[in-house]
Design a protein around this motif. Sequence first.
Motif, PDB file in Angstrom:
ATOM      1  N   ILE A 121       1.134  -1.399   0.230  1.00 52.88           N
ATOM      2  CA  ILE A 121      -0.263   0.389   0.472  1.00 52.88           C
ATOM      3  C   ILE A 121       0.715   1.333   0.182  1.00 52.88           C
ATOM      4  N   PRO A 122       0.603   1.863  -0.982  1.00 54.34           N
ATOM      5  CA  PRO A 122       1.606   3.405  -1.027  1.00 54.34           C
ATOM      6  C   PRO A 122       0.929   4.088  -0.667  1.00 54.34           C
ATOM      7  N   PHE A 123       2.087   4.593   1.146  1.00 53.46           N
ATOM      8  CA  PHE A 123       1.511   5.416   1.902  1.00 53.46           C
ATOM      9  C   PHE A 123       1.673   7.251   1.787  1.00 53.46           C
ATOM     10  N   HIS A 124       0.816   8.212   1.776  1.00 50.98           N
ATOM     11  CA  HIS A 124       0.950   9.863   1.647  1.00 50.98           C
ATOM     12  C   HIS A 124      -0.074   9.932   3.244  1.00 50.98           C
ATOM     13  N   HIS A 125       0.289  11.806   3.309  1.00 47.62           N
ATOM     14  CA  HIS A 125      -0.226  12.247   3.992  1.00 47.62           C
ATOM     15  C   HIS A 125      -0.453  13.702   3.424  1.00 47.62           C
ATOM     16  N   HIS A 126      -1.922  14.451   4.015  1.00 47.77           N
ATOM     17  CA  HIS A 126      -1.849  15.938   3.660  1.00 47.77           C
ATOM     18  C   HIS A 126      -2.849  16.783   5.037  1.00 47.77           C
ATOM     19  N   VAL A 127      -2.967  17.786   5.107  1.00 45.54           N
ATOM     20  CA  VAL A 127      -3.199  18.110   6.455  1.00 45.54           C
ATOM     21  C   VAL A 127      -4.456  18.445   6.033  1.00 45.54           C
ATOM     22  N   HIS A 128      -5.395  18.497   4.784  1.00 44.99           N
ATOM     23  CA  HIS A 128      -6.661  18.158   4.280  1.00 44.99           C
ATOM     24  C   HIS A 128      -7.483  17.161   5.581  1.00 44.99           C
ATOM     25  N   VAL A 129      -8.716  16.911   6.038  1.00 42.91           N
ATOM     26  CA  VAL A 129      -9.684  16.409   6.639  1.00 42.91           C
ATOM     27  C   VAL A 129     -10.166  15.805   5.190  1.00 42.91           C
ATOM     28  N   GLN A 130     -10.301  14.018   5.399  1.00 39.06           N
ATOM     29  CA  GLN A 130     -10.739  13.161   4.322  1.00 39.06           C
ATOM     30  C   GLN A 130     -11.610  12.640   4.108  1.00 39.06           C
ATOM     31  N   THR A 131     -12.405  12.819   3.995  1.00 37.82           N
ATOM     32  CA  THR A 131     -13.766  10.741   3.898  1.00 37.82           C
ATOM     33  C   THR A 131     -13.271  10.339   2.265  1.00 37.82           C
ATOM     34  N   THR A 132     -14.149   9.211   2.620  1.00 34.74           N
ATOM     35  CA  THR A 132     -13.474   8.452   0.870  1.00 34.74           C
ATOM     36  C   THR A 132     -14.923   7.409   1.480  1.00 34.74           C
ATOM     37  N   TYR A 133     -15.573   8.004  -0.342  1.00 31.27           N
ATOM     38  CA  TYR A 133     -17.096   6.617  -0.661  1.00 31.27           C
ATOM     39  C   TYR A 133     -16.168   5.716  -1.449  1.00 31.27           C
ATOM     40  N   VAL A 134     -16.714   4.515  -1.187  1.00 31.43           N
ATOM     41  CA  VAL A 134     -16.929   3.467  -1.753  1.00 31.43           C
ATOM     42  C   VAL A 134     -17.885   3.426  -3.175  1.00 31.43           C
ATOM     43  N   LEU A 135     -17.549   3.496  -4.613  1.00 35.52           N
ATOM     44  CA  LEU A 135     -18.465   3.619  -5.151  1.00 35.52           C
ATOM     45  C   LEU A 135     -18.964   2.542  -6.002  1.00 35.52           C
ATOM     46  N   LYS A 136     -17.748   1.745  -6.118  1.00 33.73           N
ATOM     47  CA  LYS A 136     -17.628   0.379  -6.529  1.00 33.73           C
ATOM     48  C   LYS A 136     -16.485  -0.305  -6.590  1.00 33.73           C
ATOM     49  N   GLY A 137     -16.308  -1.840  -6.724  1.00 25.70           N
ATOM     50  CA  GLY A 137     -15.143  -2.286  -6.400  1.00 25.70           C
ATOM     51  C   GLY A 137     -14.824  -2.726  -4.896  1.00 25.70           C
ATOM     52  N   SER A 138     -13.769  -3.269  -4.552  1.00 20.57           N
ATOM     53  CA  SER A 138     -13.009  -2.840  -3.499  1.00 20.57           C
ATOM     54  C   SER A 138     -11.879  -2.252  -3.138  1.00 20.57           C
ATOM     55  N   PHE A 139     -11.410  -2.278  -2.132  1.00 18.83           N
ATOM     56  CA  PHE A 139      -9.585  -1.636  -1.819  1.00 18.83           C
ATOM     57  C   PHE A 139      -9.802  -2.037  -0.480  1.00 18.83           C
ATOM     58  N   SER A 144     -13.763  13.450  -0.458  1.00 16.08           N
ATOM     59  CA  SER A 144     -13.965  14.630   0.132  1.00 16.08           C
ATOM     60  C   SER A 144     -13.199  15.533   0.851  1.00 16.08           C
ATOM     61  N   PHE A 145     -12.969  16.556   0.570  1.00 13.99           N
ATOM     62  CA  PHE A 145     -11.443  17.488   1.271  1.00 13.99           C
ATOM     63  C   PHE A 145     -12.395  18.638   1.570  1.00 13.99           C
ATOM     64  N   THR A 146     -11.740  18.991   2.907  1.00 14.55           N
ATOM     65  CA  THR A 146     -11.864  20.287   3.456  1.00 14.55           C
ATOM     66  C   THR A 146     -10.166  20.766   4.315  1.00 14.55           C
ATOM     67  N   PRO A 147      -9.471  21.636   4.329  1.00 19.42           N
ATOM     68  CA  PRO A 147     -10.394  22.766   2.282  1.00 19.42           C
ATOM     69  C   PRO A 147     -10.218  22.025   2.386  1.00 19.42           C
ATOM     70  N   ILE A 148     -10.517  22.957   0.476  1.00 25.31           N
ATOM     71  CA  ILE A 148     -10.080  22.126  -0.551  1.00 25.31           C
ATOM     72  C   ILE A 148      -8.793  21.772  -1.126  1.00 25.31           C
ATOM     73  N   ARG A 149      -8.174  20.483  -1.833  1.00 26.48           N
ATOM     74  CA  ARG A 149      -7.387  20.275  -2.301  1.00 26.48           C
ATOM     75  C   ARG A 149      -6.380  20.843  -3.799  1.00 26.48           C
ATOM     76  N   GLU A 150      -6.124  22.837  -3.138  1.00 23.22           N
ATOM     77  CA  GLU A 150      -5.546  23.597  -4.566  1.00 23.22           C
ATOM     78  C   GLU A 150      -5.181  22.636  -5.439  1.00 23.22           C
TER      79      GLU A 150
END
Length: 115
Positions: free
Chosen positions: A45-63, A106-112
């Motif tokens: 699994i490739p890791f990353h991080h950012h200052v943004h708070v994030q939510t993710t909704y799985v629309l299709k498939g699996s992860f 979804s991200f807050t604040p926006i990902r410039e």
Amino acid sequence: MFFKNESTEMGRVDDNTLRKVTAYGDGLMNAYIVFEKGLAPDSTIPFHHHVHVQTTYVLKGSFKFAIKYDDHTDIQEVHAGDGIYFPSDHEHGCIPLEDDSRLLDSFTPIREDFL
């Protein structure tokens, strides 16, 4: 403000990933992510991080998703209809387990950096 589907294009993130910003403004952004090919469940699994708070909704498939905390790493397999919350500045990442798997982020604040 309206963001019509035909008004924005999918952009290539890497060899396996496409992304489209679907809407943004006043500190909130949504992005649609498509993974073309699934990977083996034991793939790194490739890791990353950012200052943004994030939510993710799985629309299709699996992860397989992972979130690193101070004392542990939480790894979960998620499927269509599942959601994930990522606190600010926590390392996280995922691998798609099926071809044509899709997410709504979804991200807050926006990902410039996405604009």
